[in-house]
Design a protein around this motif. Structure first.
Motif, PDB file in Angstrom:
ATOM      1  N   ASN A 298       0.829  -1.215   0.000  1.00 31.64           N
ATOM      2  CA  ASN A 298       0.000   0.000   0.000  1.00 31.64           C
ATOM      3  C   ASN A 298       0.859   1.259   0.000  1.00 31.64           C
ATOM      4  O   ASN A 298       0.499   2.257  -0.639  1.00 31.64           O
ATOM      5  CB  ASN A 298      -0.932  -0.010   1.210  1.00 31.64           C
ATOM      6  CG  ASN A 298      -2.005  -1.081   1.102  1.00 31.64           C
ATOM      7  OD1 ASN A 298      -2.349  -1.515   0.013  1.00 31.64           O
ATOM      8  ND2 ASN A 298      -2.533  -1.514   2.250  1.00 31.64           N
ATOM      9  N   ALA A 301       1.916   1.944  -3.486  1.00 25.61           N
ATOM     10  CA  ALA A 301       0.822   2.530  -4.262  1.00 25.61           C
ATOM     11  C   ALA A 301       0.653   4.010  -3.951  1.00 25.61           C
ATOM     12  O   ALA A 301       0.387   4.825  -4.847  1.00 25.61           O
ATOM     13  CB  ALA A 301      -0.471   1.769  -3.991  1.00 25.61           C
ATOM     14  N   GLN A 302       0.809   4.381  -2.681  1.00 27.96           N
ATOM     15  CA  GLN A 302       0.691   5.786  -2.287  1.00 27.96           C
ATOM     16  C   GLN A 302       1.836   6.623  -2.856  1.00 27.96           C
ATOM     17  O   GLN A 302       1.634   7.756  -3.287  1.00 27.96           O
ATOM     18  CB  GLN A 302       0.664   5.894  -0.766  1.00 27.96           C
ATOM     19  CG  GLN A 302      -0.604   5.335  -0.135  1.00 27.96           C
ATOM     20  CD  GLN A 302      -0.489   5.216   1.375  1.00 27.96           C
ATOM     21  OE1 GLN A 302       0.528   5.566   1.967  1.00 27.96           O
ATOM     22  NE2 GLN A 302      -1.536   4.679   2.002  1.00 27.96           N
ATOM     23  N   ALA A 306      -1.374   4.377  -7.502  1.00 31.27           N
ATOM     24  CA  ALA A 306      -2.061   3.088  -7.562  1.00 31.27           C
ATOM     25  C   ALA A 306      -2.136   2.564  -8.992  1.00 31.27           C
ATOM     26  O   ALA A 306      -2.049   1.355  -9.228  1.00 31.27           O
ATOM     27  CB  ALA A 306      -3.463   3.223  -6.974  1.00 31.27           C
ATOM     28  N   VAL A 309       1.287   0.896  -9.832  1.00 34.52           N
ATOM     29  CA  VAL A 309       1.522  -0.341  -9.076  1.00 34.52           C
ATOM     30  C   VAL A 309       0.567  -1.449  -9.525  1.00 34.52           C
ATOM     31  O   VAL A 309       0.976  -2.600  -9.684  1.00 34.52           O
ATOM     32  CB  VAL A 309       1.397  -0.077  -7.559  1.00 34.52           C
ATOM     33  CG1 VAL A 309       1.447  -1.378  -6.774  1.00 34.52           C
ATOM     34  CG2 VAL A 309       2.513   0.867  -7.107  1.00 34.52           C
ATOM     35  N   ASN A 310      -0.694  -1.114  -9.764  1.00 35.45           N
ATOM     36  CA  ASN A 310      -1.645  -2.130 -10.224  1.00 35.45           C
ATOM     37  C   ASN A 310      -1.314  -2.611 -11.633  1.00 35.45           C
ATOM     38  O   ASN A 310      -1.484  -3.798 -11.959  1.00 35.45           O
ATOM     39  CB  ASN A 310      -3.075  -1.596 -10.170  1.00 35.45           C
ATOM     40  CG  ASN A 310      -3.613  -1.546  -8.759  1.00 35.45           C
ATOM     41  OD1 ASN A 310      -3.282  -2.395  -7.937  1.00 35.45           O
ATOM     42  ND2 ASN A 310      -4.432  -0.549  -8.449  1.00 35.45           N
TER      43      ASN A 310
END
Length: 319
Positions: A298, A301-302, A306, A309-310
């Protein structure tokens, strides 16, 4: 029905074709050299031919699932989710841990070791000489005038777990008697306890147990014996157990992942290159981090977005 007949039916071939392929199998491996994790020396990997692998996968479905595997075997278990994390968590609540390593684990396992375990299973206890030869030919490599279990064959992990059943049983009983926990991940033995000096005592018991064994013929690699405690960096099958008892992917892996995600973000924005092999590496590492340490995932992602990263997690490639 014989094992060879069952394999022939499974693969849709004749028994004579199956036996002919099996007779060739021990000499059909391609040898590769891979650097050891320690950085010292090379590990021999043997990949079986397509025909040999087909025979092995058939046995992986027909015969090997019937062999008992001890509950303390933490690796190569079908359907077991997050085996590395599960193994680390078992040991995370203790104050002291010892890691022991077997020398040349897979090459120490011979056809007789597997056949002995089959003899303890009612279904296969009375197999004939032809089936015994078929199993030996199909599942073991001939290399440098020896026949042994090959690192790289799809059946080798399951066979190793099966032949270790008796030793796993005795070592678990010893661990329980002394209020500790024992697990084995392939050739890595882990024992944890809250008793000072308990790890040294357990290591001595392991040495005595394998010295008294007839099958398989194992030896400890004493240079790799590692004693760990809460005050030290504890590495459990590639994961880090923190002094607080948490499990982490580790600082070096986090640093490497941050660098890869940063480069991948630039690549998605059209400001750099990122080849397909590296994309696969990043995808695997992110899935691993999400499973083991979702808080770190997480934070990635921050920090990097996101969307980036996804996309990396799903292996998205752009032209």
């Amino acid at each position: 029905m014989t094992i060879r007949a069952l394999v022939a039916a499974y693969l849709g071939g004749s028994e004579s074709e199956i036996l002919a392929a099996a007779r060739k199998a021990p000499k059909t491996y391609r040898r590769y050299l891979k650097p050891k994790r320690s950085g010292v020396g090379m590990r021999e990997i043997f990949h079986p031919s397509k025909d040999t692998k087909a025979l092995q996968y058939a046995l992986l479905e027909i015969v090997l699932p019937s062999l008992p595997v001890h509950e303390t075997a933490a690796g190569y278990i079908r359907g077991l989710r997050s085996p590395l994390l599960r193994n680390a968590q078992i040991h995370s609540g203790f104050s002291f841990t010892v890691r022991l390593d077997f020398r040349d684990f897979f090459p120490s396992i011979m056809p007789e070791d597997l056949l002995s375990r089959l003899g303890a299973v009612d279904e296969w206890a009375q197999i004939d000489k032809k089936d015994r030869e078929f199993l030996s030919d199909t599942l073991f490599i001939d290399f440098r005038h020896r026949r042994f279990l090959a690192i790289g064959a799809p059946t080798s992990p399951a066979i190793s777990n099966a032949v270790m059943f008796e030793l796993d049983s005795r070592l678990q009983a010893s661990a329980t008697e002394h209020n500790g926990r024992y697990t084995r991940y392939a050739d890595d033995i882990l024992y944890s306890t809250n008793e000072k000096g308990g790890c040294q005592a357990f290591a001595g018991r392991v040495g005595a147990e394998i010295a008294a064994m007839d099958s398989p013929d194992l030896a400890l690699n004493e240079d790799k014996t590692l004693y760990m405690s809460r005050g030290t960096r504890r590495s459990v099958t590639g994961l880090i157990v923190t002094p607080e008892g948490n499990v982490s992917v580790g600082r070096s892996r986090k640093r490497y992942l941050r660098g890869l995600v940063f480069r991948y973000g630039k690549y998605l924005a059209g400001r750099g290159e990122f080849d397909e092999e590296l994309t696969d590496t990043l995808r695997g590492l992110l899935a691993f981090a999400l499973d083991v340490e979702p808080e770190f995932f997480n934070r990635l992602a921050q920090r990097y977005g996101a969307k980036v990263v996804n996309a990396a997690l799903h292996g998205v490639r752009t032209e």
